[in-house]
Design a protein around this motif. Structure first.
Motif, PDB file in Angstrom:
ATOM      1  N   LEU A  52      39.897  31.505  40.906  1.00  0.00           N
ATOM      2  CA  LEU A  52      41.018  30.720  41.423  1.00  0.00           C
ATOM      3  C   LEU A  52      42.356  31.434  41.275  1.00  0.00           C
ATOM      4  O   LEU A  52      43.136  31.518  42.233  1.00  0.00           O
ATOM      5  CB  LEU A  52      41.074  29.364  40.711  1.00  0.00           C
ATOM      6  CG  LEU A  52      42.286  28.493  41.077  1.00  0.00           C
ATOM      7  CD1 LEU A  52      42.281  28.142  42.557  1.00  0.00           C
ATOM      8  CD2 LEU A  52      42.328  27.239  40.217  1.00  0.00           C
ATOM      9  N   LEU A  53      42.659  31.955  40.090  1.00  0.00           N
ATOM     10  CA  LEU A  53      43.977  32.553  39.873  1.00  0.00           C
ATOM     11  C   LEU A  53      44.179  33.787  40.744  1.00  0.00           C
ATOM     12  O   LEU A  53      45.272  33.988  41.299  1.00  0.00           O
ATOM     13  CB  LEU A  53      44.159  32.887  38.401  1.00  0.00           C
ATOM     14  CG  LEU A  53      44.293  31.673  37.474  1.00  0.00           C
ATOM     15  CD1 LEU A  53      44.389  32.111  36.024  1.00  0.00           C
ATOM     16  CD2 LEU A  53      45.496  30.820  37.867  1.00  0.00           C
ATOM     17  N   ASP A  54      43.146  34.609  40.879  1.00  0.00           N
ATOM     18  CA  ASP A  54      43.263  35.772  41.766  1.00  0.00           C
ATOM     19  C   ASP A  54      43.491  35.325  43.203  1.00  0.00           C
ATOM     20  O   ASP A  54      44.280  35.930  43.949  1.00  0.00           O
ATOM     21  CB  ASP A  54      42.004  36.646  41.686  1.00  0.00           C
ATOM     22  CG  ASP A  54      41.917  37.426  40.381  1.00  0.00           C
ATOM     23  OD1 ASP A  54      42.970  37.576  39.713  1.00  0.00           O
ATOM     24  OD2 ASP A  54      40.810  37.866  40.021  1.00  0.00           O
ATOM     25  N   TYR A  55      42.803  34.246  43.598  1.00  0.00           N
ATOM     26  CA  TYR A  55      42.973  33.724  44.958  1.00  0.00           C
ATOM     27  C   TYR A  55      44.411  33.244  45.170  1.00  0.00           C
ATOM     28  O   TYR A  55      45.026  33.533  46.205  1.00  0.00           O
ATOM     29  CB  TYR A  55      41.993  32.585  45.210  1.00  0.00           C
ATOM     30  CG  TYR A  55      42.161  31.951  46.575  1.00  0.00           C
ATOM     31  CD1 TYR A  55      41.528  32.485  47.689  1.00  0.00           C
ATOM     32  CD2 TYR A  55      42.984  30.843  46.744  1.00  0.00           C
ATOM     33  CE1 TYR A  55      41.698  31.926  48.948  1.00  0.00           C
ATOM     34  CE2 TYR A  55      43.157  30.272  47.994  1.00  0.00           C
ATOM     35  CZ  TYR A  55      42.513  30.816  49.096  1.00  0.00           C
ATOM     36  OH  TYR A  55      42.708  30.260  50.338  1.00  0.00           O
ATOM     37  N   LEU A  56      44.951  32.533  44.197  1.00  0.00           N
ATOM     38  CA  LEU A  56      46.322  32.039  44.322  1.00  0.00           C
ATOM     39  C   LEU A  56      47.316  33.189  44.406  1.00  0.00           C
ATOM     40  O   LEU A  56      48.289  33.135  45.164  1.00  0.00           O
ATOM     41  CB  LEU A  56      46.667  31.137  43.133  1.00  0.00           C
ATOM     42  CG  LEU A  56      45.941  29.784  43.070  1.00  0.00           C
ATOM     43  CD1 LEU A  56      46.267  29.069  41.775  1.00  0.00           C
ATOM     44  CD2 LEU A  56      46.300  28.918  44.269  1.00  0.00           C
ATOM     45  N   SER A  83      51.205  25.363  37.362  1.00  0.00           N
ATOM     46  CA  SER A  83      52.591  25.682  37.017  1.00  0.00           C
ATOM     47  C   SER A  83      52.695  27.101  36.469  1.00  0.00           C
ATOM     48  O   SER A  83      53.629  27.839  36.793  1.00  0.00           O
ATOM     49  CB  SER A  83      53.123  24.678  35.991  1.00  0.00           C
ATOM     50  OG  SER A  83      53.191  23.374  36.541  1.00  0.00           O
ATOM     51  N   LEU A  84      51.728  27.506  35.641  1.00  0.00           N
ATOM     52  CA  LEU A  84      51.711  28.873  35.122  1.00  0.00           C
ATOM     53  C   LEU A  84      51.568  29.892  36.249  1.00  0.00           C
ATOM     54  O   LEU A  84      52.103  31.004  36.168  1.00  0.00           O
ATOM     55  CB  LEU A  84      50.562  29.040  34.128  1.00  0.00           C
ATOM     56  CG  LEU A  84      50.720  28.362  32.761  1.00  0.00           C
ATOM     57  CD1 LEU A  84      49.428  28.467  31.976  1.00  0.00           C
ATOM     58  CD2 LEU A  84      51.880  28.987  31.991  1.00  0.00           C
ATOM     59  N   ALA A  85      50.824  29.508  37.304  1.00  0.00           N
ATOM     60  CA  ALA A  85      50.631  30.399  38.451  1.00  0.00           C
ATOM     61  C   ALA A  85      51.807  30.338  39.419  1.00  0.00           C
ATOM     62  O   ALA A  85      51.800  31.040  40.436  1.00  0.00           O
ATOM     63  CB  ALA A  85      49.344  30.030  39.183  1.00  0.00           C
ATOM     64  N   ASP A  86      52.804  29.491  39.094  1.00  0.00           N
ATOM     65  CA  ASP A  86      54.002  29.359  39.922  1.00  0.00           C
ATOM     66  C   ASP A  86      53.654  28.926  41.348  1.00  0.00           C
ATOM     67  O   ASP A  86      54.147  29.490  42.321  1.00  0.00           O
ATOM     68  CB  ASP A  86      54.800  30.672  39.945  1.00  0.00           C
ATOM     69  CG  ASP A  86      56.220  30.478  40.469  1.00  0.00           C
ATOM     70  OD1 ASP A  86      56.738  29.353  40.348  1.00  0.00           O
ATOM     71  OD2 ASP A  86      56.789  31.439  41.008  1.00  0.00           O
TER      72      ASP A  86
END
Length: 318
Positions: A52-56, A83-86
């Motif tokens: 997920l985070l890489d995708y975001l 929120s951490l991923a902005d």
């Protein structure tokens, strides 16, 4: 952010996860994604996973709509992660989600705000082990007359919920509850009309949608919620205008007092005197074909596609 005057709004709908409500979440996510596409948005449906985070980071959607039911989706943790991923997201922030997810806290906040809520006790499983289940349950029955409702202090879709009308069945209800969570909320059952009131805010302040009345041939449990035929709904609810107004005001009060944003659903019992009793609120209402939020939207004679797009746009602009 995308210029929405010339390009479609890019929305990532998060659904699935690993909770007991995974399948309901996926069904909700599919329906919201379909509505967003019908309204002209570019909606992508994605599960909660290690990518997920890489995708975001690579896709950078305009907004994420977290439609994850159960703990990670509603306890504030995924919202903290976003929120951490902005990344902007639809719905309540982590603080409001946490207050709402743990039902005893939400009940206390609402009681402090003047709402009526059933008398209750909150007991963790660890206390039963230390003090002894028999002794604890005897005191519960002394203080809270039957019938009682036993449910997980944190959870949704009526999983782990039992209505107890016989004191001999209370231990069994506790075992069932603890299979879905470490802490039990034991409430006095309030008799009356069960209603759900959804609240939306696309930028002009929270507005209550028509209350939906719930009539079942038994407990409004998981099966009654998600399998057609077990439950009959009336939208708007068959209440007097003053009672409907009181229920709507209670839902807006919950939305505001719990620090919620954009959309929520509050479950109430309206007693024979017309008084609404607060039960719980939800920051990620179900959006399936039998869910209460879409029924309220239809009862309000609103376009579901347009409303979902407006909610996504409001989230993107936050």
């Amino acid at each position: 952010m995308t210029d929405h005057t010339s390009q479609p709004l890019e929305v990532l709908v998060l659904a699935g996860g690993l909770s007991h409500e995974r399948e309901v979440s996926i069904r909700s996510g599919r329906r919201v994604a379909e509505s967003l596409r019908a309204a002209g948005a570019a909606a992508t449906l994605r599960d909660l996973d290690a990518g997920l985070l890489d995708y975001l980071d690579s896709a950078r959607p305009d907004v994420v709509w977290p439609l994850l039911h159960g703990s990670t989706g509603e306890d504030g943790s995924v919202r903290d992660l976003l929120s951490l991923a902005d990344v902007a997201f639809v719905g309540s922030g982590s603080a409001g989600a946490r207050s709402t997810w743990f039902k005893p806290v939400a009940k206390s906040l609402m009681e402090r705000a003047g709402a009526r809520t059933p008398a209750s006790v909150t007991l963790p499983q660890s206390l039963f082990r230390q003090v002894g289940a028999t002794a604890v349950l005897e005191r519960v029955l002394d203080r809270l007359p039957l019938p009682l409702v036993v449910k997980p202090a944190a959870g949704g879709s009526a999983l782990g919920v039992t209505v107890v009308t016989d004191p001999a069945l209370l231990p069994q209800a506790m075992v069932h509850c603890f299979s879905y969570g470490e802490t039990a909320l034991i409430e006095r059952a309030v008799h009356g009309t069960e209603v759900a009131v959804s609240v939306v805010d696309t930028g002009d302040g929270p507005q209550a949608l028509p209350a939906v009345e719930i009539v079942t041939d038994g407990p409004y449990d998981y099966d009654a919620r998600y399998n057609a035929g077990r439950t009959e709904y009336f939208a708007p609810a068959r209440l007097a205008p003053a009672q409907l107004d009181a229920a709507h005001r209670m839902a807006v009060l919950a939305h505001e007092q719990l620090g919620l944003a954009q959309l929520s659903r509050t479950d109430l019992i309206v007693d024979a005197d017309g008084t609404p009793w607060y039960l719980e609120s939800n920051v990620a209402p179900g959006m399936t074909e039998t869910s209460l939020f879409p029924q309220a939207v239809q009862a309000a004679d609103l376009s579901m596609d347009a409303l979902y797009h407006d909610l996504a746009l409001a989230g993107a602009r936050r």
